[in-house]
Scaffold this active site. Sequence first.
Site, short mmCIF file in Angstrom:
data_model
loop_
_atom_site.label_atom_id
_atom_site.label_comp_id
_atom_site.label_asym_id
_atom_site.label_seq_id
_atom_site.Cartn_x
_atom_site.Cartn_y
_atom_site.Cartn_z
N SER A 46 14.91 55.13 89.95
CA SER A 46 16.34 55.42 89.79
C SER A 46 16.67 55.96 88.40
CB SER A 46 17.16 54.17 90.09
OG SER A 46 16.99 53.23 89.06
N LYS A 68 24.72 47.45 88.74
CA LYS A 68 24.64 48.52 87.73
C LYS A 68 26.02 48.88 87.21
CE LYS A 68 20.35 50.66 89.28
NZ LYS A 68 19.76 51.74 90.05
#
Length: 808
Positions: free
Chosen positions: A695, A738
């Site tokens: 990611s 996140k």
Amino acid sequence: MQDNEQVQQTQTSQANAGHTESQADIPVLPLRNIVFFPGQIMPLFVGRPSSVRLIEEAHQKQRSVLVLTQRDSSVDVPHSRDLYTKGTVVRVVKIYTMPDGSKSVVVQGQYRAEFLRMTSEEPYLVGEIQLLEERIPSVDDVEVAALVSNIRTQLKKLEQLLPESNPEQLNLIMNTHEMETFAFLVAAMLNIPVPEKQDLLETMDLKEFLNKLVVQLSKIIQRQELSQKIQAEVQDSINKAQREYFLREQLRAIKKELGEEKDQLEVDEMRKKLDEIEMPDEIRAVAEKELNRLSVMSPAAAEYGVTRNYLDWLLEMPWQVRTEDSLDISRVKEQLDRDHYGLETVKNRILEFLAVRKLKNDMRGPILCFVGPPGVGKTSLGRSIAEAMGRKYVRFSLGGVRDEAEIRGHRRTYIGALPGRIIQSIKKAGSSNPVLVLDEIDKVGMDFRGDPTSALLEVLDPEQNVHFSDHYLEVPFDLSNVLFIATANSLDTLQPALRDRMEIIEIPSYILDEKVHIARRHLLPKQLAEHGLTEKQLVIGDDVIRGVIDRYTREAGVRNLERKLADLCRGAARRIAEETVKKVTIREAVLPDYITSRKFYPEVAERICSPGIATGLAWTPVGGDILFIEATKMKGKGRLTITGQVRDVMKESVQAAMSYISANAKQLGVPEDFRDTLDIHVHVPAGAVPKDGPSAGVTMLTALTSLLTDRIVRNDLGMTGEITLRGQVLPIGGVKEKVLAAHRAGLKSVLLPKRNEDDLKEIPDSVSREITFHLVERMDEVLAIALQEKRRNRKSTKKSIESRKENS
Ligand code: ADP
């Protein structure tokens, strides 16, 4: 009245010769307890005045006397009816006068006679008697000879059996060859009841007489043998007990001498304890066996310690100790609410879980597993459940457990062996039905030392854990009443087999507001109490708490926050004690005086000061975090270096980014020959922490492009997304964590793959209100949003797609 003085008996073969006619006026001497036989010589004590007179006159007149035995020895003045009618005519041999006037008279039996009629009763009994004729068989009668020889054998045996028997008397009997006298002497010697002796006296047939003797002798011998046997047995057991006692005493003395006396005490104490505690029979048997072994072992032997430790464990396990459950759901709810702020869905799931157990009346079933970042209250929820149910609470962490033996114990043959953590925890709980929290169940490892997972599977399986066997304990322990609660940071690292067995309840990170509430309602009061402070003594405003959260903690949960609050309390307590102030008010400005540890600056702005640095958003098991990717270039030949504990997948992202840039150099405004003239170094700081995952792709690409184009990256932007060589942006996981991390770090906008749009729904309003989301599908969009114009022109690209969450 029998004398103990020994009188030599003489053979009296003449005694019964030819007295068959009846005689008148024979004095009769009554005897108590004695049956007198012809041939017998014996002293008699004569005490009754009438008898004394009788004896004296008989002696003077040289007259024979008939002695008759009293039927009842208790009669003092017996009449003729009180006497047996058959007796023995005796001759008075000698009279001795005793100092008290009584007489001792030695008489000799002559022949048997029957008392026919009384002629006078005064001064003593006198009457007519009839001599009795014996029936004597012929001398060579075989049967008689056999009987006699039998009696002789029996007498010899009796002599051995009766060590106290009179050898001279026996000798005399043995040497008597005249059969009838022999029989009388044997009969006289027998120690048998008066009626039986009298019966012998009245037996006229010699053969019959001998027969009866044989019977009587056999009885005596038998009785004697039996009594000797009993005696021997009694003696034996006394001897054994005595012997053991002596040996034990000796052993004790030796042990005392060796200074090992207290070890004996130890064994005694253990035995006492074993008697007192309750445990299943089969386990008691094992304990007893071990204790017996221990009691004969030398304390110096290595095995002594091993056995003693083992016994300690057996004796201290709460085999049958249980606490009573109180499964009042409303009480559990109260307790959960009291201890934990928010977490409504979590609490409801817990209550449902317990309600089902209550209805089923069975605590067995799936295991609860709380999944979430650290410090969100997973462990403390377990404690609240235990408290509300009235159960004992124990926990242990599985983090880093790689060895099956840690769960199941080592075999006793290992030096320093111990039971596994499960058994240790149960012992610590002191009850067989505690709430046992298995912390960090997602962190169990597996290597050559065996797989702890398989042991855990057994522990958590209600079918199998009834007989959970620990290698050390060896005997099974019933774990079926234990309420297991597991905690994990991440479902991804949880072994699928374990996951199947558990009912997963996810606990999300907290947002700022929640943390302020938790601090205000729970953490602060707890810390105040721990530091002996009252609410009035320490004043902290919500804004200060917010400041602490913002600048001194960066976490998903509230663990560090709690520590920082403890710092504040400690400082305040010190000031109150030292400066004798009554109350301490803490404002934001003075926080550094109280909190020593590093302050988190909103560092992103400062870090992003030159081209080549981009802010990524990462997901870690401890919640989300921001991460910087730094790239730098130097003259060289196209070498690519990657540092900062970057694992393979992330390295590949760097390669992919490099390839994309090479392929699109022209559009991107990158010198096309950069791979021949430059060496590039990519570093991901916080170098001690391993990093992996795809990611970071967009961040890598952004950092590299920034470096090669000299355009600085926006410093209020966090990004995440996987890239492909074709420049597409693929979705990633952990969006909520996140975004929360970005928010914590003070970022104003977040760049996410378009295909993650749905995940934005999970983000609390209070957070999404403050963040601008950029949802992208392609790399060029990313670069357009992220890179500032050269010469630090802050205007962002027209093409940027700005998107806000619909309800923000
Ligand atoms: P975890 O096991 O998830 O790592 P802990 O249970 O150790 O977290 O929690 C850390 C501290 O935070 C504990 O003191 C706990 O009481 C407190 N805490 C966490 N969540 C809450 C909450 N929702 N309400 C009150 N206190 C909480």
